[in-house]
Design a protein around this motif. Structure first.
Motif, PDB file in Angstrom:
ATOM      1  N   MET A   1       0.832  -1.193   0.000  1.00  0.00           N
ATOM      2  CA  MET A   1       0.000   0.000   0.000  1.00  0.00           C
ATOM      3  C   MET A   1       0.875   1.254   0.000  1.00  0.00           C
ATOM      4  N   LYS A   2       0.351   2.305  -0.577  1.00  0.00           N
ATOM      5  CA  LYS A   2       1.020   3.597  -0.543  1.00  0.00           C
ATOM      6  C   LYS A   2       0.472   4.398   0.642  1.00  0.00           C
ATOM      7  N   VAL A   3       1.359   4.768   1.555  1.00  0.00           N
ATOM      8  CA  VAL A   3       0.980   5.451   2.783  1.00  0.00           C
ATOM      9  C   VAL A   3       1.569   6.856   2.775  1.00  0.00           C
ATOM     10  N   LEU A   4       0.756   7.836   3.140  1.00  0.00           N
ATOM     11  CA  LEU A   4       1.211   9.216   3.276  1.00  0.00           C
ATOM     12  C   LEU A   4       0.977   9.651   4.712  1.00  0.00           C
ATOM     13  N   VAL A   5       2.039  10.136   5.363  1.00  0.00           N
ATOM     14  CA  VAL A   5       1.957  10.574   6.751  1.00  0.00           C
ATOM     15  C   VAL A   5       2.116  12.079   6.817  1.00  0.00           C
ATOM     16  N   PHE A   6       1.081  12.776   7.284  1.00  0.00           N
ATOM     17  CA  PHE A   6       1.174  14.204   7.550  1.00  0.00           C
ATOM     18  C   PHE A   6       1.785  14.393   8.938  1.00  0.00           C
ATOM     19  N   GLY A   7       2.774  15.291   9.033  1.00  0.00           N
ATOM     20  CA  GLY A   7       3.474  15.459  10.306  1.00  0.00           C
ATOM     21  C   GLY A   7       4.544  14.412  10.510  1.00  0.00           C
TER      22      GLY A   7
ATOM     23  N   HIS B   1      -1.484  16.118  -2.137  1.00  0.00           N
ATOM     24  CA  HIS B   1      -0.634  14.926  -2.173  1.00  0.00           C
ATOM     25  C   HIS B   1      -1.389  13.682  -1.709  1.00  0.00           C
ATOM     26  N   ALA B   2      -2.456  13.869  -0.951  1.00  0.00           N
ATOM     27  CA  ALA B   2      -3.204  12.726  -0.433  1.00  0.00           C
ATOM     28  C   ALA B   2      -3.842  11.894  -1.539  1.00  0.00           C
ATOM     29  N   ALA B   3      -4.100  12.495  -2.673  1.00  0.00           N
ATOM     30  CA  ALA B   3      -4.800  11.789  -3.750  1.00  0.00           C
ATOM     31  C   ALA B   3      -4.023  10.577  -4.245  1.00  0.00           C
ATOM     32  N   ALA B   4      -2.699  10.602  -4.106  1.00  0.00           N
ATOM     33  CA  ALA B   4      -1.877   9.505  -4.625  1.00  0.00           C
ATOM     34  C   ALA B   4      -1.683   8.372  -3.615  1.00  0.00           C
ATOM     35  N   ALA B   5      -2.222   8.512  -2.411  1.00  0.00           N
ATOM     36  CA  ALA B   5      -2.012   7.517  -1.356  1.00  0.00           C
ATOM     37  C   ALA B   5      -3.224   6.615  -1.201  1.00  0.00           C
TER      38      ALA B   5
END
Length: 299
Positions: free
Chosen positions: A1-7, A62-66
């Protein structure tokens, strides 16, 4: 899975990055400077430079790609709510996952140093904190996002510590710097339930794997009152511990921290995390006092 972490450059965010990388996911992290970006690369993640305050639209995009978006940024309540609304708009109709970091501060009670017998699970009703309870509205946005095709999940960590770091312990150290003593308010019988940062990251990981949309989980593994922590830290540094009133607490820590943290009691339990996710805190990570003997990790 592609994960995006804010912060991703923060105390909790960096632990989340480590856990998802260890789980074999492709992880990207939103950070605001090159030093944080270098730390992410060293952890096996890809940094993405962005700032939710100065350029929120481009950063949220950027969230759209996760496949999994983890919100662990630290903003004031209103900017936080706007950011979460924008994230839900971005992910709407995709069935993707949004994990939101709240905190047990939402259910804290101002006691001015007294103990409260009240302790709350994920299922219990409570009167939201006068000072930070507005975050519950943002929690509810996330939990209701299933109606818009987003798998929204909320995690409420208690006081987080680990690897020589803790915002709470840092506050006690601030009192040493400013007064030469370790300070606590009133009788110091109040407390925040606490949990190791790596055990918090494990709840996020498990929730991403198997939590239902709309779920709410607490992250908590123990509790130690503030006077006990203050006295232990005082022994560690060879200085006195002493009681202060709220007005001196405001001088030392500022109004927000004095009211939201050091004058309140926030006691929680996590039966849903344990039963639904199968989560158990690591047996070697249960004693916050053991953390006082570790060098402070400033990375």
């Amino acid at each position: 899975m592609k994960v995006l972490v804010f912060g991703a450059g923060g105390f909790l965010g960096s632990a989340l990055v480590r856990r998802f990388v260890a789980g074999g996911h492709t992880v990207r992290g939103l950070v605001r400077n090159d030093a944080a970006a270098d730390a992410l690369r060293a952890a096996g993640a890809e940094p993405v430079l962005g700032d939710l305050l100065t350029d929120p639209a481009a950063t949220v995009a950027h969230a759209a790609a996760a496949d999994i978006v983890v919100y662990a940024a630290q903003l004031l309540l209103e900017p936080e709510r706007r950011t979460v609304e924008a994230l839900i708009d971005t992910l709407a109709g995709t069935g993707k996952t949004l994990l939101f970091t709240s905190g047990t501060g939402v259910l804290s009670q101002r006691t001015d140093g007294e103990w409260s017998e009240d302790t709350f699970t994920e299922y219990d009703d409570f009167t939201p904190s006068k000072y930070i309870g507005g975050r519950v509205d943002t929690e509810n946005l996330v939990r209701a996002a299933g109606s818009r095709g987003v798998r929204g999940i909320v995690v409420r960590p208690a006081m987080i510590w680990g690897h020589g770091r803790s915002p709470m312990l840092d506050g006690f150290r601030t009192s040493i710097e400013k007064t030469g003593t370790v300070c606590y308010i009133g009788r110091g019988l109040n407390l925040y339930s606490n949990v190791h940062v790596d055990d918090v990251a494990e709840i996020f990981y498990l929730a991403a794997e198997k939590a239902p949309a709309g779920a709410l989980y607490h992250a908590v593994s123990g509790e130690t009152n503030f006077r006990t922590i203050a006295e232990a830290l005082a022994r560690r540094h060879g200085v006195p511990a002493r009681s202060i009133d709220l007005s001196e607490g405001v001088e030392i820590w500022g109004t927000f921290a004095a009211l939201i943290v050091f004058s309140t009691c926030s006691r929680t339990r996590a039966p849903r995390s344990r039963h639904e996710l199968g989560w158990q805190p690591h047996p070697d990570r249960l004693d916050v006092l053991a953390e006082l003997d570790l060098p402070v990790d400033v990375t």
